[in-house]
Design a protein around this motif. Structure first.
Motif, PDB file in Angstrom:
ATOM      1  N   THR A   1      32.337  65.826  21.874  1.00 19.19           N
ATOM      2  CA  THR A   1      31.171  65.755  22.754  1.00 19.19           C
ATOM      3  C   THR A   1      30.212  64.640  22.351  1.00 19.19           C
ATOM      4  OG1 THR A   1      30.054  67.471  21.445  1.00 19.19           O
ATOM      5  CG2 THR A   1      31.271  68.191  23.392  1.00 19.19           C
ATOM      6  N   ALA A   2      30.347  64.105  21.139  1.00 20.92           N
ATOM      7  CA  ALA A   2      29.482  63.012  20.694  1.00 20.92           C
ATOM      8  C   ALA A   2      29.882  61.672  21.280  1.00 20.92           C
ATOM      9  CB  ALA A   2      29.488  62.932  19.167  1.00 20.92           C
ATOM     10  N   LEU A   3      31.057  61.572  21.863  1.00 18.68           N
ATOM     11  CA  LEU A   3      31.543  60.290  22.385  1.00 18.68           C
ATOM     12  C   LEU A   3      30.750  59.887  23.620  1.00 18.68           C
ATOM     13  CD1 LEU A   3      35.399  60.787  21.992  1.00 18.68           C
ATOM     14  CD2 LEU A   3      33.939  59.229  20.687  1.00 18.68           C
ATOM     15  N   GLU A   4      30.041  58.776  23.530  1.00 19.16           N
ATOM     16  CA  GLU A   4      29.254  58.272  24.657  1.00 19.16           C
ATOM     17  C   GLU A   4      30.082  57.275  25.459  1.00 19.16           C
ATOM     18  OE1 GLU A   4      25.498  56.936  23.165  1.00 19.16           O
ATOM     19  OE2 GLU A   4      24.809  58.987  22.805  1.00 19.16           O
TER      20      GLU A   4
ATOM     21  N   ALA B   1      38.277  74.429  24.841  1.00 19.64           N
ATOM     22  CA  ALA B   1      37.153  73.564  24.470  1.00 19.64           C
ATOM     23  C   ALA B   1      37.501  72.100  24.663  1.00 19.64           C
ATOM     24  CB  ALA B   1      36.742  73.824  23.019  1.00 19.64           C
ATOM     25  N   LEU B   2      38.754  71.734  24.411  1.00 19.40           N
ATOM     26  CA  LEU B   2      39.155  70.335  24.501  1.00 19.40           C
ATOM     27  C   LEU B   2      39.082  69.811  25.927  1.00 19.40           C
ATOM     28  CD1 LEU B   2      42.224  70.422  22.085  1.00 19.40           C
ATOM     29  CD2 LEU B   2      39.974  69.412  21.631  1.00 19.40           C
ATOM     30  N   LEU B   3      39.320  70.656  26.907  1.00 22.72           N
ATOM     31  CA  LEU B   3      39.228  70.193  28.295  1.00 22.72           C
ATOM     32  C   LEU B   3      37.848  70.419  28.887  1.00 22.72           C
ATOM     33  CD1 LEU B   3      39.622  72.720  30.644  1.00 22.72           C
ATOM     34  CD2 LEU B   3      41.759  72.872  29.381  1.00 22.72           C
ATOM     35  N   LEU B   4      37.185  71.520  28.494  1.00 17.66           N
ATOM     36  CA  LEU B   4      35.845  71.759  29.022  1.00 17.66           C
ATOM     37  C   LEU B   4      34.829  70.760  28.483  1.00 17.66           C
ATOM     38  CD1 LEU B   4      35.789  75.665  28.806  1.00 17.66           C
ATOM     39  CD2 LEU B   4      35.932  74.285  30.895  1.00 17.66           C
ATOM     40  N   ALA B   5      35.078  70.199  27.303  1.00 21.52           N
ATOM     41  CA  ALA B   5      34.178  69.196  26.729  1.00 21.52           C
ATOM     42  C   ALA B   5      34.374  67.819  27.348  1.00 21.52           C
ATOM     43  CB  ALA B   5      34.386  69.111  25.215  1.00 21.52           C
ATOM     44  N   ALA B   6      35.441  67.639  28.104  1.00 24.94           N
ATOM     45  CA  ALA B   6      35.694  66.351  28.754  1.00 24.94           C
ATOM     46  C   ALA B   6      34.747  66.153  29.928  1.00 24.94           C
ATOM     47  CB  ALA B   6      37.149  66.270  29.216  1.00 24.94           C
ATOM     48  N   ASP B   7      34.602  64.914  30.360  1.00 29.95           N
ATOM     49  CA  ASP B   7      33.762  64.596  31.516  1.00 29.95           C
ATOM     50  C   ASP B   7      34.467  64.946  32.825  1.00 29.95           C
ATOM     51  OD1 ASP B   7      32.230  63.517  29.498  1.00 29.95           O
ATOM     52  OD2 ASP B   7      32.750  61.437  29.974  1.00 29.95           O
TER      53      ASP B   7
ATOM     54  N   TYR C   1      27.384  53.743  31.433  1.00 33.08           N
ATOM     55  CA  TYR C   1      28.017  55.057  31.390  1.00 33.08           C
ATOM     56  C   TYR C   1      27.592  55.827  30.141  1.00 33.08           C
ATOM     57  CZ  TYR C   1      31.417  58.777  31.972  1.00 33.08           C
ATOM     58  OH  TYR C   1      32.000  60.008  32.145  1.00 33.08           O
ATOM     59  N   GLY C   2      27.680  55.184  28.989  1.00 35.19           N
ATOM     60  CA  GLY C   2      27.368  55.861  27.739  1.00 35.19           C
ATOM     61  C   GLY C   2      25.930  56.327  27.657  1.00 35.19           C
ATOM     62  N   LEU C   3      25.000  55.492  28.124  1.00 33.99           N
ATOM     63  CA  LEU C   3      23.601  55.872  28.058  1.00 33.99           C
ATOM     64  C   LEU C   3      23.265  56.971  29.065  1.00 33.99           C
ATOM     65  CD1 LEU C   3      21.921  52.389  27.520  1.00 33.99           C
ATOM     66  CD2 LEU C   3      22.371  54.169  25.825  1.00 33.99           C
TER      67      LEU C   3
ATOM     68  N   MET D   1      21.829  60.711  28.169  1.00 43.15           N
ATOM     69  CA  MET D   1      20.690  61.335  28.829  1.00 43.15           C
ATOM     70  C   MET D   1      21.040  62.741  29.326  1.00 43.15           C
ATOM     71  SD  MET D   1      18.568  59.908  32.134  1.00 43.15           S
ATOM     72  CE  MET D   1      20.058  59.848  33.145  1.00 43.15           C
ATOM     73  N   LEU D   2      22.191  62.885  29.977  1.00 40.95           N
ATOM     74  CA  LEU D   2      22.566  64.169  30.545  1.00 40.95           C
ATOM     75  C   LEU D   2      22.983  65.189  29.492  1.00 40.95           C
ATOM     76  CD1 LEU D   2      24.527  62.981  33.713  1.00 40.95           C
ATOM     77  CD2 LEU D   2      22.166  63.782  33.555  1.00 40.95           C
ATOM     78  N   TRP D   3      23.362  64.710  28.297  1.00 43.72           N
ATOM     79  CA  TRP D   3      23.769  65.602  27.217  1.00 43.72           C
ATOM     80  C   TRP D   3      22.666  65.799  26.180  1.00 43.72           C
ATOM     81  CZ3 TRP D   3      27.368  68.957  25.511  1.00 43.72           C
ATOM     82  CH2 TRP D   3      28.551  69.079  26.250  1.00 43.72           C
ATOM     83  N   ALA D   4      21.506  65.177  26.363  1.00 50.21           N
ATOM     84  CA  ALA D   4      20.465  65.222  25.323  1.00 50.21           C
ATOM     85  C   ALA D   4      20.110  66.652  24.947  1.00 50.21           C
ATOM     86  CB  ALA D   4      19.229  64.465  25.794  1.00 50.21           C
TER      87      ALA D   4
END
Length: 258
Positions: free
Chosen positions: A91-94, A111-117, A202-204, A208-211
């Motif tokens: 989840t840390a991957l921006e 968790a591996l698929l739910l954590a994906a975008d 994309y990363g920023l 923002m959405l994951w802050a």
């Protein structure tokens, strides 16, 4: 097939990460979890613009390997030291993360698929919330991530009820972007398109959405430890786990690297 338990390939900036325990339906052994954490951490390097996660063989990830020999308590070893770092690294991957769900996913593997975008599933890629059937609460971030993707009410009914979602049901509920016979090429194409946004847009935006989400996920992971300890100590839990292990049969897992 390579003896490596995680396979990686990098092409045009897209890192494809393949869980490679096909005879165990890519169940999360301790070694596999550690290697995935290392892989996701390395994926933060600038030569990687997007990540695709998939599984080898018929399954995406069968969740925790119940045959793994472990010592110590579930909180210290199975959660804080093993699964939590893996989920936090992912989840840390921006950058874009897409799951190509080639087959069934269960338990901690969710968790591996739910954590994906985004997620693209195969017709056989049902999602199995196996926790309740063996007397556990969702862990590895699955509870928080499922609520984020599905909404709290649907996530509660699904996880506590223990009924699998078929691929078509997952598509209808917005878990999958699409259901197709060969999800990997489509996932790579989607990851490449998402990564084509100029600069750091994309990363920023993802940051923002994951802050707030990252803070809540970390708090949820701590809460999991306490609740899972209560679940594990219940006398009905041991019998449920024994039945699950017995149902897996006596297959010998493939040779793995430590």
């Amino acid at each position: 097939m390579s003896d490596d338990i995680v396979l990686t390939s990098l092409e045009d900036g897209v890192l494809v990460v393949t869980l490679n325990r096909p005879t165990a339906m890519n169940a999360l052994s301790v070694a596999l979890s550690y290697e995935l954490t290392r892989t996701f951490t390395r994926a933060a390097q600038p030569d990687v613009r997007a990540v695709v996660v998939t599984g080898a063989g018929r399954g995406f990830c069968a969740g925790a390997d119940l045959r793994d020999t472990r010592t110590g308590d579930v909180a210290r070893e199975s959660l804080r030291a093993t699964y939590h770092p893996m989920v936090l690294a992912l989840t840390a991957l921006e950058k874009p993360v897409v799951a190509a769900v080639n087959g069934p996913a269960a338990g901690a593997g969710l968790a591996l698929l739910l954590a994906a975008d985004a997620r693209i599933g195969a017709p056989a890629a049902k999602l199995v919330p196996a926790f309740a059937t063996i007397g556990l609460v969702p862990d590895s971030g699955v509870g928080y991530l499922a609520a984020r993707v599905l909404g709290e009410a649907q996530a509660l009914r699904w996880l506590a009820g223990g009924e699998p979602l078929t691929a078509d049901q997952a598509l209808a509920r917005g878990v999958y972007e699409a259901v197709i016979d060969e999800p990997l090429p489509a996932a790579i194409d989607l990851a490449r398109r998402l990564a084509s946004a100029p600069g750091r847009a994309y990363g920023l935006t993802k940051r923002m959405l994951w802050a707030e989400g990252r803070r809540l996920l970390a708090a949820n992971l701590d809460l999991e430890v306490e609740l899972q300890q209560l679940a594990v100590s219940d006398p009905e839990r041991a019998a449920a786990r024994a039945r699950a292990v017995e149902s897996m049969g006596s297959k010998t897992p493939e040779k793995e690297k430590p």
